[in-house]
Write a protein that holds these residues in place. Sequence first.
Motif, PDB file in Angstrom:
ATOM      1  N   TRP B  48      -5.042  -2.952 -62.705  1.00  0.00           N
ATOM      2  CA  TRP B  48      -3.734  -3.586 -62.503  1.00  0.00           C
ATOM      3  C   TRP B  48      -2.644  -2.559 -62.841  1.00  0.00           C
ATOM      4  N   ASN B  49      -1.699  -2.375 -61.911  1.00  0.00           N
ATOM      5  CA  ASN B  49      -0.664  -1.368 -62.179  1.00  0.00           C
ATOM      6  C   ASN B  49       0.715  -1.904 -61.814  1.00  0.00           C
ATOM      7  N   ASP B  50       1.720  -1.031 -61.891  1.00  0.00           N
ATOM      8  CA  ASP B  50       3.105  -1.448 -61.640  1.00  0.00           C
ATOM      9  C   ASP B  50       3.282  -1.986 -60.230  1.00  0.00           C
ATOM     10  N   THR B  51       2.552  -1.433 -59.268  1.00  0.00           N
ATOM     11  CA  THR B  51       2.661  -1.882 -57.883  1.00  0.00           C
ATOM     12  C   THR B  51       2.188  -3.338 -57.762  1.00  0.00           C
ATOM     13  N   ASP B  52       1.067  -3.648 -58.425  1.00  0.00           N
ATOM     14  CA  ASP B  52       0.561  -5.028 -58.392  1.00  0.00           C
ATOM     15  C   ASP B  52       1.586  -5.974 -58.994  1.00  0.00           C
ATOM     16  N   SER B  53       2.104  -5.589 -60.144  1.00  0.00           N
ATOM     17  CA  SER B  53       3.043  -6.437 -60.864  1.00  0.00           C
ATOM     18  C   SER B  53       4.272  -6.733 -59.994  1.00  0.00           C
ATOM     19  N   ARG B  54       4.816  -5.678 -59.398  1.00  0.00           N
ATOM     20  CA  ARG B  54       6.035  -5.823 -58.591  1.00  0.00           C
ATOM     21  C   ARG B  54       5.775  -6.612 -57.315  1.00  0.00           C
ATOM     22  N   MET B  55       4.677  -6.271 -56.615  1.00  0.00           N
ATOM     23  CA  MET B  55       4.393  -6.935 -55.341  1.00  0.00           C
ATOM     24  C   MET B  55       4.101  -8.418 -55.527  1.00  0.00           C
ATOM     25  N   VAL B  56       3.339  -8.729 -56.575  1.00  0.00           N
ATOM     26  CA  VAL B  56       3.004 -10.144 -56.822  1.00  0.00           C
ATOM     27  C   VAL B  56       4.268 -10.915 -57.177  1.00  0.00           C
ATOM     28  N   ALA B  57       5.113 -10.330 -58.021  1.00  0.00           N
ATOM     29  CA  ALA B  57       6.352 -11.009 -58.428  1.00  0.00           C
ATOM     30  C   ALA B  57       7.235 -11.263 -57.208  1.00  0.00           C
ATOM     31  N   GLU B  58       7.410 -10.249 -56.372  1.00  0.00           N
ATOM     32  CA  GLU B  58       8.265 -10.399 -55.181  1.00  0.00           C
ATOM     33  C   GLU B  58       7.730 -11.491 -54.260  1.00  0.00           C
ATOM     34  N   THR B  59       6.425 -11.445 -53.977  1.00  0.00           N
ATOM     35  CA  THR B  59       5.826 -12.402 -53.048  1.00  0.00           C
ATOM     36  C   THR B  59       5.916 -13.829 -53.587  1.00  0.00           C
ATOM     37  N   MET B  60       5.607 -13.983 -54.858  1.00  0.00           N
ATOM     38  CA  MET B  60       5.557 -15.337 -55.418  1.00  0.00           C
ATOM     39  C   MET B  60       6.955 -15.932 -55.566  1.00  0.00           C
TER      40      MET B  60
END
Lengths: 487, 208
Positions: B48-60
């Motif tokens: 799990w990295n910064d890209t996952d954190s950001r992409m999931v937050a944006e999508t959700m």
Amino acid sequence: VSRPTDHASARWGVCVSGQISTAFILILLLAGCGPSNRYILVDDKILASDYQQADAVIQKAEDEYGSKSRVLYGMDRGMTLQLAGEYQQSNAVLEQAEEEIDRLYTRHIRTESFAFVTNDNSLPFEGEPYEQIMINVLKALNYASLNQWQDALVEARRIDHHLNVLADRTKDKTAYRDDGFARYLSGILYESAGDVNNAFIAYRKAYETFEAMRSWSRTGVPVQLRADLLRTTDALHLTQEFREYQQLFPETAWKSIHELQELAQVLVISYNGRAPRKEDQFLDLPISLDALQLVLINQGFSQATRQQHRAADSVLYGLNGRVVRVALPKLVSQKTQVPVDTVTLSPEQGAPVTVRTELAQDVTALADKALSERMAGIATKAVARAAFKFSLAEGATRGAEHAVGGEYGPWVGLAVGLLTKGFAVASEESDKRSWRTLPDEIHLARTWVSPGIYRLQRAAASGGAVSNKTISVRAGETAIVIQRVIQ
Amino acid sequence: MGSSMRSGQCCSNVAVLVLVLIGLSGCGAETKVTRVDEGVVTDLSGRWNDTDSRMVAETMVKEALEYPWLNNFSQSKRRQPVVVVGTVMNNSHEHISVQTFVTDLERELTNSQKVTFVAAKNERDEVRTERKEQAMYAREDTQKSPGKEIGADYMMKGTIATILDEADGTKAMFYQIDLQMVDLESNAKVWYGQKKIKKVIEKKRTVF
């Protein structure tokens, strides 16, 4: 009239004497690489309960560990930092060690080749499977001590994952392919965090593993685990399983989760004794009658102190040129003198509570099993390496002899033979690295007490009070008490 | 004689080759640092990295704002809903910085200008202490009085869970992120969001 032969002979004379000197120095240097005494210092500091200094000893020796033993450095420091109460730092170094192990899955041919012509100490240390699991065990205890239960459960999940992968990889059902203690600790963590269902799954796996490994692990099913199985099956209304466990453990006293709700839990983890160490076991294989006599005479002189005579052996066998040395690791156990601990929890008011720890993990038995499982492979590799090194040395000796030729050929051959065959003997060393800051045995005690402040007093079975500590616990909370007993 | 000389030369060559190999093995790696844009995907370990954190937050967040709960609330109350972040449980195999993920969520939702966030439980204590100190030490006309906090209408809570499978150096990591918006008055779950990520991490057994 110029006499080129004389010049050449003079040059070769200088060269030969120079080579012989270099050979001696190199062999002496190689053979002089002995085991460090850092563990003696660490044990002394631990015996004096000076855990910060024990950690400082390991930290100072970081360069001595070298790039090939990064994992071992992380393991050793992870333990000393935990004992010093530096849980976050301990987790940081253990996490690095775990990441390094993950990276070491990929083998490098050049590293393997180098190890094949020298010894297995040139290979990066990745630890035995039980040592790798112990990384997660220590991290879980660190997180629990920091009251970070979500993170402690991450470690419990990692333990489960690593053990599942290990079981898939290990076909031999009698081998180390699961870990009763690690499973049991996972169950305790799940239950402490309120996840009774996962706790039961972990307890059941722990029970099955303790039973399956009983023949060689020298560890029976802890009495406390029986009570835990009864309590969780009752709480989950698993009637069938509850009845089965009742039949299996009719004598076991237990309390329901409802009865424990208003109480606080105290988990005592006791590290007793010292993990086993490894020594070299040299097998000197003569390949001529002269060499056999030499080996017999040499062993007759120096059998008791083989380690100290490595330099002399290397020169002697290098000169003879007909002895092949194979080094194999041998486990030397350092058993604890404390079979059971008694811990007394004295509240500010009221009667004290006394708990007795019980054996949950015999680390020496695990090390013994791990080494015996790998011994056939180690021996095959060691013999192949010794044969390769000998043939290489023999080739180099003959090549040099023929290249020089004439009357100085044999002298050059002797020098090169001493250098290469001496190197072959001197460089032969088994991989003696292991996680030495681990204990010989891990004991565990679990009890529930009324919320409040308690003074902990540990009394070893062999003697009087040893340590004092104060803990404060509230209803529903779990306090982790880690103690180190070096005897 | 000749054959023994040849064999001697051959063995010498092997010895030289071994020495060259040993020499080559000593070549070390060097450290190289390159600055990259924060949006660049950097999948190094598979964790799990910064890209996952950001992409999931944006999508959700995008998904959360498209659902009718927001309009229903705004129309009936004629104001933006007030949201407080509850617990986002880490039920994964990794030590994920849940706080970073929660901050990503808060930022996306606040920047949407459609909801108002109030300080979460762990942040409130610090703010209240500051108010108490203002009451004692700050100028009277600048003091902030107690009892004027905005009560949240909804609590956002969720879990990050993983399913991990591994064999022969290949890992399949499945992340499931569940978020829910709970009405603090009625306990009704007005929105339920889910995002799944699957990664396959392959490692070579041998390299040169």
